[in-house]
Design a protein around this motif. Structure first.
Motif, PDB file in Angstrom:
ATOM      1  N   LYS A  83       0.832  -1.158  -0.011  1.00  0.00           N
ATOM      2  CA  LYS A  83      -0.135   0.038  -0.048  1.00  0.00           C
ATOM      3  C   LYS A  83       1.000   1.228  -0.061  1.00  0.00           C
ATOM      4  O   LYS A  83       0.333   2.382   0.058  1.00  0.00           O
TER       5      LYS A  83
ATOM      6  N   MET B 132      13.678   3.689  -1.198  1.00  0.00           N
ATOM      7  CA  MET B 132      12.880   4.721  -0.832  1.00  0.00           C
ATOM      8  C   MET B 132      11.666   4.733  -0.997  1.00  0.00           C
ATOM      9  O   MET B 132      10.915   4.359  -1.871  1.00  0.00           O
ATOM     10  N   VAL B 133      10.979   4.793   0.128  1.00  0.00           N
ATOM     11  CA  VAL B 133       9.529   4.549   0.418  1.00  0.00           C
ATOM     12  C   VAL B 133       8.821   5.684   0.220  1.00  0.00           C
ATOM     13  O   VAL B 133       9.049   6.988   0.891  1.00  0.00           O
ATOM     14  N   VAL B 134       7.773   5.556  -0.642  1.00  0.00           N
ATOM     15  CA  VAL B 134       6.992   6.831  -0.772  1.00  0.00           C
ATOM     16  C   VAL B 134       5.463   6.308  -0.422  1.00  0.00           C
ATOM     17  O   VAL B 134       4.896   5.433  -0.675  1.00  0.00           O
ATOM     18  N   SER B 135       4.938   7.086   0.861  1.00  0.00           N
ATOM     19  CA  SER B 135       3.706   6.594   1.449  1.00  0.00           C
ATOM     20  C   SER B 135       2.568   7.466   1.050  1.00  0.00           C
ATOM     21  O   SER B 135       1.490   7.272   1.151  1.00  0.00           O
ATOM     22  N   ASP B 136       2.937   8.497   0.320  1.00  0.00           N
ATOM     23  CA  ASP B 136       1.912   9.703  -0.127  1.00  0.00           C
ATOM     24  C   ASP B 136       1.398   9.002  -1.378  1.00  0.00           C
ATOM     25  O   ASP B 136       1.586   9.783  -2.312  1.00  0.00           O
TER      26      ASP B 136
ATOM     27  N   ALA C 100      -1.605   9.333  -2.342  1.00  0.00           N
ATOM     28  CA  ALA C 100      -2.714  10.004  -2.689  1.00  0.00           C
ATOM     29  C   ALA C 100      -2.290  11.021  -3.696  1.00  0.00           C
ATOM     30  O   ALA C 100      -2.883  11.668  -4.543  1.00  0.00           O
ATOM     31  N   ASP C 101      -1.065  11.382  -3.658  1.00  0.00           N
ATOM     32  CA  ASP C 101      -0.421  12.464  -4.514  1.00  0.00           C
ATOM     33  C   ASP C 101       1.021  11.767  -4.988  1.00  0.00           C
ATOM     34  O   ASP C 101       1.932  12.371  -4.527  1.00  0.00           O
ATOM     35  N   MET C 102       1.036  11.047  -5.994  1.00  0.00           N
ATOM     36  CA  MET C 102       2.177  10.287  -6.327  1.00  0.00           C
ATOM     37  C   MET C 102       3.478  11.171  -6.802  1.00  0.00           C
ATOM     38  O   MET C 102       3.056  12.205  -7.661  1.00  0.00           O
TER      39      MET C 102
ATOM     40  N   ARG D  29       2.964  -8.756   6.304  1.00  0.00           N
ATOM     41  CA  ARG D  29       1.503  -9.111   6.544  1.00  0.00           C
ATOM     42  C   ARG D  29       0.801  -8.117   5.848  1.00  0.00           C
ATOM     43  O   ARG D  29      -0.355  -8.092   5.967  1.00  0.00           O
TER      44      ARG D  29
END
Lengths: 767, 1094
Positions: free
Chosen positions: B554, B571-575, B577-579, B613
């Protein structure tokens, strides 16, 4: 007078307090007529090597609205084991532990010499210190390299169990995960989008403390309360990793086209840093250390666009309301600063660039949280390197000279109320009976939060006498004030320092002499200056100057001795004599004059002015000038153009700059190389003396001043020339061509002119 | 409708006699007494005799029984007579200029032929009697049909019969001759045929030849195919005979419209005949009678020769009753292969119909694009829109601009015109092509598309020779070839900048599902080696393509794999909603330079997420990220997305599970095919603008909403692969094989395709995997050699028979090496004022391709039922128009099909029965959406086999033979329980094992001792060292090699549970989901046509 001077000095050494008035006018009306408010400069954590903290907790007054701490001023009934609060007069039972108390067996806090005492609190979990580096990567290669080295070096200075974190930013913001093997991992955020703390924590996976992990190993989270914060790890565990990580740090890889500034997301980076700590370690000591090499150019908090052709705002633009981004950016950083302050964290700003970096907008981050603000030209300068290093210096106990998350609680006896405070603090909005309705500085509260402070952090605290004229205080009555500072010591202990002071009340009519004599003009000058600077943040410069002038004139009218309409008859007593001069230099200082300063510089100067102690503040207001010559030992001389002589070497300390200036002749001698000739060794020594003295100042000063070595006619001599009183200018010809002094090319008025005007106005009955 | 249902299995034409009865009975069969039907059939059958006789019967209806007998009797005699007639027919054809005339006679012969089918007298008799006798349901059904039809037919029969028969006869003549010689009573047919041919041909040739199909041979082949099944012998003979004929005259029209299978039912036999003749004549093949008629047609149409060949088959039909009597795809394919597979197809002549897609042929480019690039539904376009409307034959071209060619054929030459860029018409912007007319001594040229006169730039000037041709015509590909490429100049590039080499980004789902199934580990392992095989251009030593990696659940993880790094950076991008893309430098890298880091990364990915998980995934942000990455890198490229589940994580494009089978057969069914939200289309548009093509590999365990997820691949020219319930052990080979192929295949990026036409027609509609922002430009973020664009044309003015119609397809794209190029395909078509010409130059496979795509798009907006009805109606109109305008007058009861379209009903039925249009209970919504989008970009060969699977018997042919065994028709009836069969449709591959296969065979193939020990559902054959095993495995491999996707083998045992699955693909049978059998559908179609005619 000597006694008062001693008294003042003694008090300062013991309690870290300097009052503008050391004898207090006993009624409200008269107090207001004193012009200079009753106020003090408080250095809450003034270093007291002779004061070991006591290992127990303070005894508090049981009245919920009071809660004053037991102190030497309290009346104690040793037999009944009762004590009366000297603020609210509540009678309190001593706690059981004080059962053995007696006249000869007093606890420390009852002894008069312990008017300042420090308690150590054993309760509560100790949380490690936290250092979160927020590093700009849009730097020049050598700048970045220097910064990386500084940061790597700093790891060795941190306490081993301190938690460190790293956020880097450029066009994007990266939050680095520090405990990864084999692959370095970071979370990346867009530099243009502001996120709420909740969003940030969601995105960093902090909100659900790794639910799967809990399922898998339900016991672990308890054992390692900080396991979930992958971003903040103990130094001793990851210093190798972090050193490598810092070593591999690259300049921001996004291309910057010709004519553009690099995109720098300072606003978001700070926001994320704040959000990260907010979510993980609220109310524990933490420093967010922002290293930036240029102005924020995108996203919330942007200060200037990325078009190089549009320069960053100047005072001129601000006056013309032309600074497009200023308001929004300021709002952004204020919001961050307030959040940070609420969490008890502080933000340092290390801004090194040749141009402005947006300190004007960001200043509140440091100002409100008690963080440091350092401004330099490059990270590759000793100014930055040493300043940065100095942050981690240790005191005689081997502890860092920093404290976190302090709250300052001020209690007054009932004749006094608290009007406000000026310093690196935010209001905690605690209303109480001793809070005045009139605000001076940050008011409306009796408690302030100071998220970061060091032994020199000094607040100006302003009071209001509320005693009514028709209810005189009996002769010999004393007013008392108690300062209670809760803070987290750098050893991570919670501590409480309590300072209780008392001063005599005096009736103005009958005892004006006493009051005059007990006037502390240095403290008063600094306190007035703080008020002026505080006003200058929100008001137009000229208004502030006018206000200052009016105050000065009123003071002179009140305390001067003169015949009406006869300026020549005007005299001030010794205790007031220097005050006008301070005001003169204050008017010319960069704190109130923005001309020739960039907004960033103004902010920088003001920042330091609002937190340094009295001595440093005075230096800032009126720089110190020493003269070195063959005629005798170095001597302080007037900060006046007449002191600039050809055969002298001058050393000026303005706090921000150390200037060594060689007079014309000296410079010629040096050029001729006399210092290298054995027979002129004394000249060599003469040249060396100011250098050594300067080194001494440099060693002690934080932040490192700009060190300027110049000579007559040198371009940098301007630093000296701009500070001295222009007693000789191209306008007053009588000095022209004379041997003494050097004319200054300025239209500014000289001290002499200023004083003349002042006298005239003071004796005039018009005002 | 009844007809359809009733449909019993119908014999193929091959067995003409049975067929006839079959038809009648079958269709009607369901209904009532076979008798009634029979009669009609009789009528049909015996176009000639039958008709005459039958008509009355038909009228009477009652007489069915009687009718039947008569028919039979009649036939018998007729049959012989028919043969004779054929001969006559031929003669007639030859002489008769008018088709109808000829047909008439022909038809009669047919009638007779059928009956006559002297060869198969026995059979015939049964037919006659059929109703009564066991002959069967087929017959019965046929009877019935006829019955239904009968009434009409009879009457018409009289009149029509003859004509049709004639036509067919004519066709048959040649063939018949051949055939005759073979199996059946060579005597009659052959002799006759032969006789005819000789005679006819000359005559025909004269007229027909005009068409100029030189290769009579080709014509021949087809015929054979038709006949093949029926009378091999004949066919042979036929061909020889016919060929000569053809050669002489027909060559030109070789194609002879396979026309007409006239005989509706009774007709079956006729059908056969018709076909054969039909081809030549092109026109009507009445089923039964057709044969007779065909000859006639043949005559009318020059094409005769071809027909001749086809006719071969005809003879056969007469004899049998069974389904073999109806047009057999197998036969047609076989004939075409034999007739046209031997000589190269030379593209120099305008309007030639190329060999079928199933035929293996070489192409010589002499000015028109190879059929590998463009195939049209018709190579002869009606001159006016009125005609086109009347015929209802869609005018469409199926274009595969980057089709891969066999090694023997050279890929298009690259022409570099330097800085001036390709030479174009100033007005319509068409590119220089062989049809441009140089005038004024070469100083100017006239645009062949818009007639604008343009100056020839000085550097391009060349003198003309005496024929008005440029002297350098043969030195310049753009003046002599149908397909070539131009190097584009900077004007043709985005932002006026030459593109950088494209990039591939691998985006891997690392959620729990993906990890659990072992997919991630498998994929990472494979990528390590696969990266060495990125497409490269020409002889380049290493691919210019850069690669990047992203994993996601996700949140997204980007990787910095810069060569200078000691270890990869994540590099993790968790945003979500606004890629955005977190890094530029180091994300897209050269494989060789960063190999160590990449390998390290691929080693670590499975480990890093081994304990995950996280079950939720996102989708839209992933694509967005890839697109943004390409945008940041300023290049085009392709995303390989490996995804497992419905994206339910909070993010743009979040989906709900909306699978609802209750919607099937309701007006809301269409919503199942529509994307859930508009976010996907919006995203796709952005992707297209960036030249970002998306290939999606799905590994769902449950509903993932393929309809929505496939929107982006669909609009960006990408592919979707779906591996339901993926398990490494079972699906590894299939997945890896697809992946390898997908990664390695040559792709053009950031492409724009424009189809220009000469004045008079215009491209109006486009089908395929692409996006269109306006009405003319097909924008393709990526286009590979498998993707096809189908273009429909409409008239907007009159066309000119002389100048014909021109198509120019120009594709501007960026090659794998980052070179900007223009690929040009030109094709010239004929125009006609006679509908007959249209029907004679049609290509059914292409037509089906178009109709399937049309229908599959239709289900997005209309109820499925409406779509099906539209298809049926259109088909009926096409055939009715033919019948009305081109076929010789014959009984209305006769089903007369154009030779070229005789397979239209069977294929169309397959389309109608397909999972999308008529889902069975076991077909999931995802499957339907998946198939729907697959078909959208299929080429003709793929749709052909997809809708009509190939069924190959394994033990019939000698074990030594290396060629593929001849296919059999997809019907359960064709399965012998003592044999094994391979069935493939391009997506699925089954090995069906009959219950009584010899033990030895079982042993040598499965290494088990008996049938019962064979594991049902087995997907891999044991590697055994015996000829049979080698041969079967070799065959499987070769089948897989022919298809763009790896077909997983499933071994199905007779009478096993899995057999249901297998039977689903026996498309001539009635399907469980309600799909009609071939025979039933044919009857239904006939009914529809008759309704239209009346």
């Amino acid at each position: 007078m000597a006694t008062y001077l001693e008294f003042i000095q003694q008090n300062e050494e013991r309690d870290g307090v300097r009052f503008s008035w050391n004898v207090w006018p006993s009624s409200r009306l008269e107090a207001t007529r004193m012009v200079v408010p009753l106020a003090c400069l408080l250095t809450p954590l003034k270093e007291r090597p002779d004061l070991p903290p006591v290992q127990y907790e303070p005894v508090l007054c049981s009245r919920p609205t009071c809660k004053a701490v037991l102190n030497p001023l309290c009346q104690v009934d040793y037999r009944a084991k009762l004590w009366a609060c000297n603020f609210c007069f509540q009678r309190n039972q001593f706690p059981p532990a004080y059962g053995g108390i007696s006249e000869v067996n007093q606890p420390a806090e009852l002894m008069p010499q312990f008017s300042t005492i420090e308690y150590m609190i054993q309760r509560g979990a100790q949380s490690p210190l936290i250092f979160l580096y927020v590093v700009d990567t849009c730097l020049e290669e050598d700048d970045l390299q220097a910064l990386k080295e500084s940061l790597q070096m700093s790891l060795s200075l941190l306490p081993p169990d301190a938690l460190v974190g790293l956020i880097t930013f450029g066009r994007m913001v990266q939050v680095h995960e520090l405990s990864c093997e084999g692959i370095s991992k970071s979370y990346v955020f867009r530099g243009t989008k502001d996120l709420t703390a909740k969003q940030i924590q969601d995105m960093l996976g902090l909100t659900k403390p790794a639910m799967p992990m809990q399922q898998a190993r339900p016991v672990q989270p308890q054992e390692h309360p900080f396991a979930s914060t992958r971003f903040l790890q103990p130094v001793h565990k990851i210093d190798m990793n972090l050193t490598d990580l810092l070593g591999e740090l690259q300049r921001d890889p996004w291309p910057v086209t010709q004519g553009k500034r690099p995109l720098r997301s300072t606003g978001v980076a700070l926001s994320i840093a704040v959000g990260l700590l907010e979510g993980t370690f609220p109310n524990t000591g933490a420093r967010i250390m922002l290293f930036t090499g240029g102005p924020p150019t995108q996203g919330p908090g942007m200060v200037v666009g990325d078009e190089l052709k549009i320069p960053i705002r100047s005072w001129h633009d601000i006056e013309k309301d032309n600074a497009r981004f200023m308001k929004k950016a300021t709002k952004h950083y204020e919001m961050l600063a307030n959040r940070t302050a609420a969490n008890g964290h502080c933000i340092d700003i290390y801004a090194c660039a040749l141009d402005q970096t947006g300190l004007l907008e960001m200043k509140c981050c440091a100002n409100l949280t008690g963080g440091y603000m350092v401004m330099g030209d490059s990270f590759n300068t000793s100014l930055f390197k040493q300043t940065f290093q100095r942050i981690f210096t240790k005191d005689f106990n081997g502890d860092f000279r920093m404290a976190f998350g302090a709250t300052l609680d001020v209690k007054t006896s009932r004749e006094l109320k608290i009007a406000g405070a000026i310093g690196p603090c935010v209001s905690l909005n605690v209303k109480g009976p001793c809070v005045s309705e009139n605000e001076l500085g940050v008011g409306g509260t009796s408690q302030w939060k100071i998220c970061g402070l060091d032994p020199t952090s000094t607040l100006g605290i302003y009071f209001e006498v509320v005693n009514q004229h028709n209810a005189p205080i009996p002769q010999g009555g004393r007013g008392a004030i108690q300062f209670v500072t809760h803070y987290q010591h750098s050893s991570t202990q919670r501590r409480i320092r309590v300072t209780t002071i008392a001063r005599n009340w005096a009736d103005v009519q009958s005892q004006l002499r006493h009051i005059e004599a007990a006037f502390d003009q240095e403290a008063a000058a600094v306190l007035m200056a703080r008020l002026g600077v505080f006003r200058a943040e929100s008001e137009e410069g000229p208004d502030v100057l006018r206000w200052l002038d009016r105050q000065l004139i009123r003071l002179c009218q009140k305390f001067g001795q003169y015949n009406k309409e006869d300026p020549t008859s005007f005299r001030l007593s010794d205790s007031f004599s220097l005050y006008p001069q301070f005001m003169f230099h204050l008017r010319r200082s960069p704190f109130l004059q923005v001309f020739n300063n960039s907004p960033d510089e103004s902010s920088y100067y003001r920042h330091h002015f609002a937190r340094q102690d009295l001595t440093q503040s005075l230096i800032m207001i009126q720089p110190i000038l020493y003269s070195y010559s063959f005629h005798g030992p170095p001597e302080p001389v007037l900060l006046d153009s007449s002191s600039i002589l050809a055969d002298r070497i001058l050393l000026m300390d303005t706090f921000f700059q150390i200037v060594i200036y060689l007079g014309e002749t000296i410079a010629q001698w040096r050029k001729a190389g006399y210092q290298d000739m054995p027979e002129y060794e004394n000249f060599k020594h003469l040249l060396q003396a100011p250098l050594d003295d300067a080194q001494e100042i440099l060693q002690a000063r934080f932040p490192m001043p700009r060190y300027i070595n110049t000579e007559h006619g040198g371009s940098q001599a301007r630093f000296l020339l701009s500070k001295v009183n222009p007693s000789q200018t191209h306008n007053n010809l009588y000095a022209w061509g004379q041997e003494t002094g050097a004319p200054i090319l300025t239209d500014d008025v000289s001290l002499q002119v200023f004083m003349d005007h002042l006298k005239k106005l003071a004796v005039s009955s018009a005002c | 409708m009844n007809v359809n249902q009733s449909v019993p299995p119908v014999p193929s034409f091959g067995q003409p006699q049975p067929v006839y009865p079959g038809y009648h009975q079958s269709s009607y069969g369901g209904q009532s007494g076979s008798t009634a039907p029979t009669i009609p059939y009789g009528a049909y059958n015996g176009p000639v005799p039958g008709y005459q006789q039958t008509p009355p019967q038909g009228m009477s209806r009652a007489p069915p029984s009687s009718g039947a007998p008569p028919a039979s009797t009649a036939q018998a005699p007729c049959g012989q007579a028919a043969y004779g007639q054929f001969g006559q027919g031929d003669i007639q054809n030859g002489p008769s200029s008018t088709v109808q005339m000829q047909r008439l006679p022909g038809s009669q012969p047919f009638g007779s032929p059928l009956a006559p089918v002297g060869n198969q007298p026995a059979v015939l008799q049964p037919y006659g009697p059929p109703p009564t006798s066991a002959q069967v349901t087929a017959q019965l059904s046929g009877m019935q049909i006829s019955g239904a039809v009968a009434p009409a037919p009879p009457s018409s029969g009289l009149g029509y019969g003859p004509p049709t028969s004639l036509a067919s006869a004519s066709g048959s003549f040649p063939n018949s001759g051949l055939y005759g010689s073979y199996p059946q009573g060579q005597a009659s047919p052959l002799s006759q045929a032969q006789g005819h041919p000789g005679i006819q041909t000359p005559q025909r040739s004269a007229p027909s030849q005009a068409s100029g199909f030189t290769p009579p041979a080709s014509g021949g082949p087809r015929l054979p195919s038709m006949t093949g099944p029926l009378l091999p012998g004949q066919s042979f003979g036929g061909p020889s005979v016919s060929q000569p004929n053809h050669v002489s005259s027909p060559p030109p029209q070789a194609l002879p419209p396979g026309t007409q299978m006239t005989g509706p039912l009774g007709p079956l036999p006729p059908m056969h005949s018709p076909q054969q003749p039909g081809y030549q004549p092109q026109q009507n093949g009445s089923f039964g009678p057709a044969r007779g008629p065909q000859p006639n047609y043949g005559s009318p149409y020059p094409a005769a020769p071809t027909f001749g060949s086809q006719s071969g088959p005809q003879p056969l039909p007469p004899k049998r009753l069974d389904p073999d009597a109806i047009p057999s795809p197998i036969q047609v394919i076989e004939d075409d292969r034999n007739n046209r597979g031997t000589e190269p197809f030379v593209t120099g002549v305008r309007g030639q119909v190329p060999p079928l897609v199933t035929t293996n042929f070489l192409v010589k480019d002499q000015g028109n694009a190879s059929p590998r690039y463009i195939r049209c539904t018709s190579y002869n376009i009606p001159c006016t829109s009125d005609m086109a409307k009347q015929a209802q034959v869609p005018l469409a071209a199926v274009i595969k601009p980057l089709a891969s060619l066999p090694p023997e054929e050279a890929s298009p030459y690259v022409v570099d015109h330097g800085e001036s860029g390709p030479l174009r018409c100033n007005r319509c912007k068409a590119y220089m092509c062989p049809f441009m007319q140089f005038i004024e001594g070469g100083r100017r040229f006239q645009c062949c598309f818009c007639s604008c006169i343009n100056d020839v730039p000085p550097q391009y000037f060349q003198h003309l020779d005496h024929t008005g041709k440029r002297v350098d015509a043969y030195d310049r590909p753009e003046l002599s070839l149908g397909s070539y490429e131009f190097l584009a100049t900077v004007d043709y590039c985005k932002n006026n900048k030459f593109p950088s080499p494209p990039a591939f980004i691998f985006m891997i789902d690392v959620s729990y599902n993906a990890i659990r199934t072992g997919l991630v580990r498998l994929l990472c392992e494979e990528l390590k080696s696969l990266l060495d095989f990125l497409p490269r251009e020409g002889g380049a030593e290493e691919s210019a393509i850069r690669v990047g990696f992203v994993t996601y659940n996700k949140v997204l993880h980007f990787y910095n794999v810069k060569s200078s790094l000691a270890q990869p950076q994540m590099m993790v991008v968790s945003d979500v909603a606004d890629m955005f893309v977190p890094l530029l430098d180091g994300f897209l890298v050269n494989v060789n330079e960063s190999r160590a880091v990449i390998t390290s990364l691929l080693d670590q990915i499975p480990e890093m997420f081994a304990d995950t998980r996280e079950t939720e995934t996102v989708f839209v942000p992933v694509i967005q990220a890839g697109m943004e990455a390409l945008k940041a890198a300023e290049c085009a490229g392709k995303l390989f997305l490996f995804h497992t589940s419905l994206p339910i994580a909070e993010a743009p494009g979040k989906l709900k599970n909306r699978d609802d089978r209750k919607l099937i057969n309701t007006d809301k069914e269409k919503t199942l095919f529509q994307p859930q939200t508009g976010a996907y289309q919006t995203l796709a548009k952005e992707c297209v603008a960036q030249g970002c093509c998306v290939d999606l590999f799905l590994f769902p365990n449950q509903y993932v909403d393929v309809a929505t997820l496939s929107v982006v691949p669909q609009l960006t020219g990408g592919s979707v692969y779906k591996y339901a319930c993926f398990q490494v052990e079972n699906d590894q080979e299939r997945f890896l094989s697809d992946l390898r192929r997908d990664v390695q295949k040559v792709v053009g990026f950031d492409a724009v395709m424009r189809v220009r036409t000469s004045t008079g027609i215009r491209a109006v509609d486009f089908f395929g995997a692409f996006y269109m922002s306006n009405t003319t430009d097909v924008e393709l973020a990526g286009l590979d050699g498998d993707k096809t664009v189908t273009v429909e044309f409409k008239h907007d003015d009159r066309l000119n028979e002389e100048s014909g119609a021109l198509l120019q397809c120009a594709l501007l794209y960026t090659s794998c090496a980052g070179q900007r190029r223009l690929r040009i395909h030109n094709l010239a078509l004929n125009c006609c004022t006679q509908l007959a010409d249209l029907y004679r130059n049609c290509e059914t496979d292409t037509l089906i391709n178009y109709m399937a795509k049309f229908a599959y798009r239709g289900v997005l907006n209309s109820p499925v039922k409406a779509v099906r009805d539209t298809l049926i109606t259109q088909c009926a109109q096409i055939l009715a128009c033919y019948r009305k305008n081109c076929a010789s007058p014959s009984s209305a009861g006769q089903l007369i099909l154009p030779e070229c379209m005789k397979l239209l009903p069977v294929y169309l039925n397959c389309v109608l029965k397909s999972d999308v249009l008529q889902p069975g209970a076991e077909i999931t919504t995802d499957d339907r959406a998946y198939v729907r989008q697959l078909v959208t970009s299929m080429d003709v060969a793929e749709t052909n086999v997809f809708f009509y699977p190939r069924l190959l018997p394994l033990t019939k042919s000698p074990i030594e033979s290396t060629t593929e065994p001849p296919a059999v028709r997809a019907s359960e009836e064709r399965l012998s329980n003592g044999d094994m069969y391979l069935l493939e449709n391009g997506l699925n591959l089954f090995l069906w094992v009959g219950a009584s296969v010899q033990q030895g065979v079982v042993q040598s193939l499965f290494s088990v001792s008996s049938f019962s020990q064979i594991t049902s559902g087995l997907s891999v054959l044991p590697v055994l060292d015996n000829p049979l095993s080698k041969k079967v495995r070799g065959l499987i491999d070769s089948l897989r090699a022919q298809r763009s996707r790896y077909m997983k083998l499933i071994v199905v045992k007779q009478e096993d549970k899995l057999e249901m699955l297998f039977k689903h693909f026996l498309v001539e049978d009635k399907s469980l989901s309600g799909g009609a059998s071939y025979v039933d559908f044919l009857c239904h179609m006939h009914k529809e046509i008759r309704q239209l005619l009346s």
